[in-house]
Design a protein around this motif. Structure first.
Motif, short mmCIF file in Angstrom:
data_model
loop_
_atom_site.label_atom_id
_atom_site.label_comp_id
_atom_site.label_asym_id
_atom_site.label_seq_id
_atom_site.Cartn_x
_atom_site.Cartn_y
_atom_site.Cartn_z
N GLU A 131 9.27 25.32 35.89
CA GLU A 131 9.48 26.33 36.93
C GLU A 131 9.23 25.69 38.30
OE1 GLU A 131 10.76 29.09 36.31
OE2 GLU A 131 10.37 29.50 34.19
N HIS A 132 9.64 26.41 39.34
CA HIS A 132 9.54 25.85 40.70
C HIS A 132 8.11 25.43 41.02
CE1 HIS A 132 9.21 25.91 45.12
NE2 HIS A 132 10.46 25.48 45.09
N ARG A 136 6.37 21.58 41.83
CA ARG A 136 5.51 21.30 42.98
C ARG A 136 4.17 20.73 42.53
NH1 ARG A 136 7.56 20.22 47.09
NH2 ARG A 136 6.31 18.38 46.73
N HIS A 272 17.75 25.49 37.53
CA HIS A 272 17.54 26.01 38.88
C HIS A 272 18.86 26.11 39.65
CE1 HIS A 272 13.16 26.42 38.98
NE2 HIS A 272 13.14 25.37 38.18
#
Length: 340
Positions: A131-132, A136, A272
């Motif tokens: 996931e985003h 990160r 994404h």
């Protein structure tokens, strides 16, 4: 190498890798290396089972029951998934077909090998992606205070940016990178097909020091090298990813529960892009897929993507009903049913 030429199998393997795969089949160097890895693993397995050195093995030693045992060992001892198991078997099937044309006297053994079936279920395996926030977290744990850390950060940022296969990234040379606007990289995919992939300005900035470090060196020096200045390998990338993931997992509980490997980064980019509304055809070209069907597997990843896939195929039929469509006397029953 002299011992390799002393029997039929050794001589056939030399022709298989030096002529048949690259010249007659036109396979890329990456695919040939994959076949080599599979066959080397199998020959070592057969050597242990037969109690003889690899150089003393003959074609009749490649018995189907050994193939079946070898495939089972890949899953049970090496932890390989069904897709990897089937890829190894595909390499052995290709070798068997070649040997059958070269040495038809061994046809019975080779036909039995070709009858070993692929294992069902690989296509139903879940797609692991990040996931985003997990992307990160992974990038944030990389220490960029030294050259190694800056290389790792640039490597994984570029992989997330392009969704390229690991070997496509490792094959990059400075001449394949355009740092000025519009920044882009030239990737060589399966079948030596070349495609251009745009990169963000921030990614170009990360690659600039690596390109500058290559100035004055040999033109074919790869962009990503290890501490000894040698080309980084797929196994090296896997090691680096697992090391950084272990650090990131201590800060992200969701990462600890995922089985992530380098190809998962490619899945992440595809997922994404789909969530951002990019159409399947564009993503297929972006990733260098040979068929749109390959790209469509990402629609299985979660419910949101399934809805988006349906909206791209049947946009009108799945649109929400317009106000007033169901008013008495003005109902278009067919349109209403199509929207259910």
């Amino acid at each position: 190498m002299a011992a390799v030429h002393q029997n039929n199998l050794g001589r056939a393997l030399v022709r298989f890798f030096q002529d048949y795969l690259p010249n007659q089949r036109g396979m890329s160097s990456h695919t040939i290396r994959s076949y080599r890895d599979a066959i080397v693993l199998f020959l070592r397995f057969v050597s242990r089972d037969a109690g003889r050195g690899v150089e003393r093995l003959e074609i009749d030693d490649l018995r189907p029951e050994r193939v079946t045992q070898f495939l089972s060992s890949l899953e049970e001892q090496r932890g390989n998934g069904i897709a990897t198991r089937n890829a190894r078997l595909a390499a052995l099937h290709t070798l068997a077909r070649f040997l059958a044309t070269e040495h038809p006297q061994h046809m019975a053994t080779l036909q039995a090998l070709l009858a070993v079936p692929f294992k069902r279920g690989a296509k139903n395996a879940p797609i692991e992606y990040l996931e985003h926030g997990e992307v990160r977290d992974l990038l944030d744990v990389i220490d960029r205070s030294d050259d190694r850390g800056r290389r790792d950060y640039a490597l994984f940022a570029l992989m997330f940016n392009t969704g390229a296969r690991v070997q496509e990234i490792l094959n990059l040379r400075p001449r394949d990178v355009r740092l000025d606007s519009p920044a882009q990289v030239r990737l060589t995919g399966k079948g030596n097909k070349i495609r251009i992939c745009p990169i963000w300005a921030t990614t170009a900035g990360l690659l600039r020091p690596l390109c500058m470090a290559c100035e004055g060196a040999a033109d074919d020096l790869p962009l990503f090298v290890n501490q000894r200045g040698q080309p980084l390998t797929r196994f090296g990338v896997r090691y680096l990813l697992q090391r950084h993931l272990a650090n990131a997992a201590s800060k992200s509980s969701t990462l600890a529960n995922k089985s992530i490997h380098p190809h998962s980064i490619r899945h992440t980019t595809a997922i994404h892009l789909l969530k951002a509304g990019v159409d399947f055809a564009s993503i297929s070209q972006w990733l260098g897929h040979a068929s749109l069907n390959t790209t469509m597997v990402y629609a299985r990843a979660d419910l949101d993507l399934k809805r988006q896939a349906l909206l791209q195929v049947f946009p009108d039929a799945l649109a929400p009903p317009k106000a007033g469509d169901l008013a008495l006397g003005g109902v278009n029953l067919v349109d209403w049913l199509r929207r259910l």
